[in-house]
Design a protein around this motif. Structure first.
Motif, short mmCIF file in Angstrom:
data_model
loop_
_atom_site.label_atom_id
_atom_site.label_comp_id
_atom_site.label_asym_id
_atom_site.label_seq_id
_atom_site.Cartn_x
_atom_site.Cartn_y
_atom_site.Cartn_z
N HIS A 191 5.22 -0.56 1.75
CA HIS A 191 4.55 -1.73 2.28
C HIS A 191 4.64 -2.80 1.19
N ARG A 192 5.42 -3.83 1.43
CA ARG A 192 5.76 -4.83 0.40
C ARG A 192 6.31 -4.08 -0.82
N LEU A 237 -1.66 0.80 -3.22
CA LEU A 237 -2.09 -0.29 -2.34
C LEU A 237 -3.60 -0.46 -2.44
N ASN A 238 -4.10 -1.61 -1.99
CA ASN A 238 -5.56 -1.73 -1.93
C ASN A 238 -6.11 -0.88 -0.79
N ASP A 240 -7.99 -1.45 1.77
CA ASP A 240 -7.90 -1.95 3.15
C ASP A 240 -6.52 -1.68 3.76
N ALA A 241 -5.48 -1.92 2.96
CA ALA A 241 -4.13 -1.72 3.47
C ALA A 241 -3.86 -0.24 3.73
N SER A 244 -5.54 0.72 6.92
CA SER A 244 -4.76 0.33 8.11
C SER A 244 -3.65 1.34 8.36
#
Ligand code: ZN
Length: 272
Positions: A191-192, A237-238, A240-241, A244
């Motif tokens: 993710h990114r 990742l944080n 929240d991500a 998700s």
């Protein structure tokens, strides 16, 4: 086994108190890790110095006299009455018992939980996979139709390999991993700039559908299980991500399992 785990078990290792598998795993780690090896050498030298150079103190005369007098009384009584354990002996026994119970309790309280141990394994696996070139994936593809069949014959279960490209999570590939004393599927997503690893293996016990979230050593970890599989997701990742991501996996895995005839959810084929 990672350095942190090795160091946490070092005392038990040097005292030969661990089970054989753990003992060997540490030996293996020490052979390849100069840092931990140096620490174990220092600890061993310290223990040896203690044994060789510790001062031994003679008991105070009053203590020696007390023990002798207790023994004399026991000897005097032994002719006529049943021999009882001298008071000093039962005191010593209770002190020894208290010490045993005490150390047992400490061990029990200090022993990490199954979840905590697994968390450490997941983190170690995540770090190792990124440190060693070519270790991240055994099969590299963004196509779930390539990654999923790769596991055929390598695992005794079929891990759900979900395509989340449109949601911003690109499949990078998969590999075999050994966690929780069994082979598991490691699925890698991006993710990114961030990598996510999702470890999947069959759920042995009743499902724990409550999702657990942890932060350890700068990593976010989410884990849960459903009726068929256990899932552990880890990333830098944080939260929240990664949440998700976990939501998508949870929803799509549930949709994939549901029979199209029995529900209004789309057929599994439509989701892959
Ligand atoms: Zn080490």
């Amino acid at each position: 086994m990672d350095c942190q785990r090795v160091l946490s078990l070092m005392d038990g290792y040097l005292d030969r108190e661990l089970d054989l598998t753990t003992q060997l795993a540490i030996e293996n780690h020490l052979a390849g890790c100069p840092a931990c090896h140096a620490i174990s050498q220092r600890q061993q030298a310290f223990s040896a110095a203690l044994v060789a150079q510790a001062r031994y103190h003679r008991a105070l005369p009053a203590l020696a006299a007390g023990i002798q007098s207790a023994l004399d009384k026991v000897d005097a009584a032994s002719g006529t009455t049943a021999r009882r354990a001298p008071p000093w002996l039962s005191l010593a026994a209770s002190v020894a018992l208290a010490a045993l119970v005490g150390s047992g309790m400490t061990y029990w309280l200090a022993r990490p939980s199954h979840e905590e141990l697994l968390t450490q394994e997941v983190i170690a696996s995540h770090v190792r996979a990124q440190m060693v070139a070519g270790r991240l994936t055994d099969v590299s593809s963004s196509d779930s139709h390539t990654v999923k069949p790769w596991f055929n014959g390598k695992l005794d279960f079929a891990p759900p390999v979900l395509d989340l490209t449109t949601q911003g999570f690109t499949l990078v590939g998969g590999r075999l991993e050994y966690l929780a004393n069994r082979p598991v599927a490691a699925l890698v997503y991006r993710h990114r700039q961030h990598l996510i690893q999702l470890f999947v293996w069959p759920a042995a016990d009743r499902p724990d559908t409550v999702r657990h979230a942890l932060t350890r050593q700068g990593y976010q970890v989410f884990y849960w299980s459903d009726h068929t599989m256990r899932y552990w997701a880890i990333s830098d990742l944080n939260a929240d991500a990664l949440k998700s991501f976990s939501n998508l996996i949870q929803d799509q895995a549930a949709a994939g399992r549901a029979s199209p005839a029995a529900s209004r959810l789309p057929a599994p084929e439509d989701l892959r």
